[in-house]
Enzyme design. Structure first.
Site, PDB file in Angstrom:
ATOM      1  N   TRP A 130       0.865  -1.231  -0.038  1.00 32.94           N
ATOM      2  CA  TRP A 130      -0.155   0.037  -0.009  1.00 32.94           C
ATOM      3  C   TRP A 130       1.049   1.229   0.074  1.00 32.94           C
ATOM      4  CZ3 TRP A 130      -1.579   3.066   4.732  1.00 32.94           C
ATOM      5  CH2 TRP A 130      -2.741   3.874   4.236  1.00 32.94           C
ATOM      6  N   ASP A 211       0.453  -4.197   9.818  1.00 32.19           N
ATOM      7  CA  ASP A 211      -0.536  -3.248   9.480  1.00 32.19           C
ATOM      8  C   ASP A 211      -1.730  -4.294   9.052  1.00 32.19           C
ATOM      9  OD1 ASP A 211      -2.324  -1.607   8.513  1.00 32.19           O
ATOM     10  OD2 ASP A 211      -1.139  -0.736   6.984  1.00 32.19           O
ATOM     11  N   LYS A 246     -12.998  -1.242   7.633  1.00 33.21           N
ATOM     12  CA  LYS A 246     -13.503  -2.317   6.853  1.00 33.21           C
ATOM     13  C   LYS A 246     -14.627  -3.421   7.400  1.00 33.21           C
ATOM     14  CE  LYS A 246      -9.783  -0.720   4.796  1.00 33.21           C
ATOM     15  NZ  LYS A 246      -9.493   0.117   3.519  1.00 33.21           N
TER      16      LYS A 246
HETATM   17  C1  LMR Z   1      -7.100   1.090  -0.086  1.00 37.63           C
HETATM   18  O1  LMR Z   1      -6.087   0.391  -0.262  1.00 37.63           O
HETATM   19  O2  LMR Z   1      -7.826   1.317  -1.049  1.00 37.63           O
HETATM   20  C2  LMR Z   1      -7.799   1.474   1.143  1.00 37.63           C
HETATM   21  O3  LMR Z   1      -6.979   1.023   2.304  1.00 37.63           O
HETATM   22  C3  LMR Z   1      -8.286   2.750   1.127  1.00 37.63           C
HETATM   23  C4  LMR Z   1      -6.955   3.610   1.342  1.00 37.63           C
HETATM   24  O4  LMR Z   1      -6.951   4.536   2.355  1.00 37.63           O
HETATM   25  O5  LMR Z   1      -6.134   3.632   0.468  1.00 37.63           O
END
Ligand code: LMR
Length: 401
Positions: A130, A211, A246
């Site tokens: 992420w 995380d 979520k």
């Molecule tokens: C995502 O990865 O789409 C979600 O966790 C929302 C975000 O905050 O990026």
């Protein structure tokens, strides 16, 4: 005065979702942001959340500041959910937990806490991850590198390369890990692999920073917490940022927690103090409403059972959509090219689609994916899955990667 302020190009996930919302096409499909939607394409208002909220509304009163660390009953309930109520580390009080502003806020406060108090300045994130992990750790003063993780050949984890890298990191390096339902790839470690990783981290003196944004969306609430339990059992000192956005479908309440597992109670008390200080200089203290809801649901047996059962049906719906997309695509382009969908788990999968293919999906078909090729399966429904499979097959056949 602000002429030197550079233009902000936007966040790849949020900006794309804004674009999607403005798109007037009726048949558009959002497979971008990590938000669970039901068969009607709506974010659910979970029954247990509604029941808790109705009761809270009947007794609404004045709202003084919460303490810097957040609501005590919420923090205890969060610990029980993550670690298990009977876990020795919980019972002995050697885990410092604060209520945080989403898991994002927990990652930020945790990164700052380590930087300030342990003088750490090196963080390792998974390749891929992420991308906000990179931004948060860089903004907190870290040099950030990537450890090998995703194996494009299998759609799973390159466990050998991952461990070989960890084994060479200098002790004291922060290693950011996704506890379950890896974002963006959906490629997860097995329980045996987590046990090995936990042992390796302890042996090498690394600082694990888990995380966990998607607890309950991969296997089950309990099984998704395996990484946390494995690190605790291995005697690790580590951090966990977790999200309730979520699994309670309470995105806008920004509810999360940061937990730091310490060797003993005395250290946990000092750590809690420093987390409070970090919260105070960032946002002072967290908000009340979401904490009340989550605490009530987690600690009221009937609401807890209702919540778990609804969460389970959300997870099962995603699984059904995962298989439906796989089956539809397998018929069109061959099963071996979509096997990754069955290997991966959770809300996401990594399609391997190239930017030109993703652009065409959005422009020609109104199907929105982030430009890494991550697909959010929770945006699929039985009404749109065939359409999405056709669109994906079309770009795979007609647009060169
Ligand atoms: C995502 O990865 O789409 C979600 O966790 C929302 C975000 O905050 O990026």
């Amino acid at each position: 005065m602000f002429s030197s302020v550079p233009f902000y190009r936007g966040d790849p996930i949020y900006s794309l979702f804004e674009e999607y919302e403005k798109d007037p096409r009726k048949h558009k499909v959002s497979l971008s942001i990590g938000v669970y939607c039901d068969e009607d394409g709506r974010v659910p208002y979970m029954q247990a959340v509604k029941a808790a909220e109705d009761e809270i509304a009947r007794n609404l009163g004045a709202r003084p500041y919460l303490p810097m660390e957040g609501m005590r009953a919420f923090r205890t309930a969060a610990q029980h959910l993550l670690f298990g109520a009977t876990q020795e580390a919980v019972k002995s009080g050697r885990i410092a937990t604060i209520q945080s502003v989403g898991a994002t806020g927990a990652v930020r406060v945790g990164a700052e806490f380590l930087r300030v108090n342990l003088n750490t300045d090196t963080a390792w994130i998974s390749d891929f991850t992420w991308e906000t992990h990179l931004d948060i750790f860089e903004a907190s003063g870290y040099k950030v590198s990537r450890y090998p993780y995703y194996d494009a050949r299998t759609g799973g984890v390159d466990f050998g390369a991952f461990c070989a890298c960890l084994d060479k990191l200098p002790s004291g390096s922060v290693v950011v890990l996704h506890a379950c339902a890896h974002n963006p790839t959906g490629a997860e470690l097995s329980n045996d692999e987590w046990t090995k990783v936990a042992e390796l981290m302890v042996r090498r003196g690394l600082i694990p920073f888990l995380d966990m944004a998607y607890q309950g969306f991969s296997k089950s609430l309990e099984e998704d917490a395996f990484a946390i339990r494995a690190l605790t059992d291995a005697g690790a000192s580590f951090l966990v940022a977790n999200s309730f956005s979520k699994n309670f479908a309470l995105y806008g309440e920004r509810m999360g927690a940061l937990s730091v597992v310490c060797p003993d109670v005395a250290q946990a008390e000092n750590v809690l103090g420093q987390l409070k200080a970090a919260a105070r200089r960032t946002y002072s203290s967290p908000p009340t409403h979401g904490a009340r809801i989550i605490e009530k649901v987690l600690t009221t047996p009937a609401l807890n059972a209702s919540w778990q059962s609804e969460l389970e049906s959300m997870r099962e719906r995603i699984m059904t959509m995962r298989h439906a997309l796989h089956d539809a695509l397998a018929l069109k382009i061959g099963a071996e090219r979509v096997n990754y969908l069955l290997v991966q788990s959770g809300m996401f999968s990594f399609t391997g689609l190239a930017p030109a293919q993703i652009d065409m999906l959005r422009n020609e078909f109104g199907v929105y994916l982030v430009n890494t090729g991550r697909i959010c399966l929770a945006g699929l429904t039985s009404k749109n899955v065939e359409y999405v499979a056709n669109a994906m097959a079309h770009v795979i056949e007609h647009v060169k990667p």
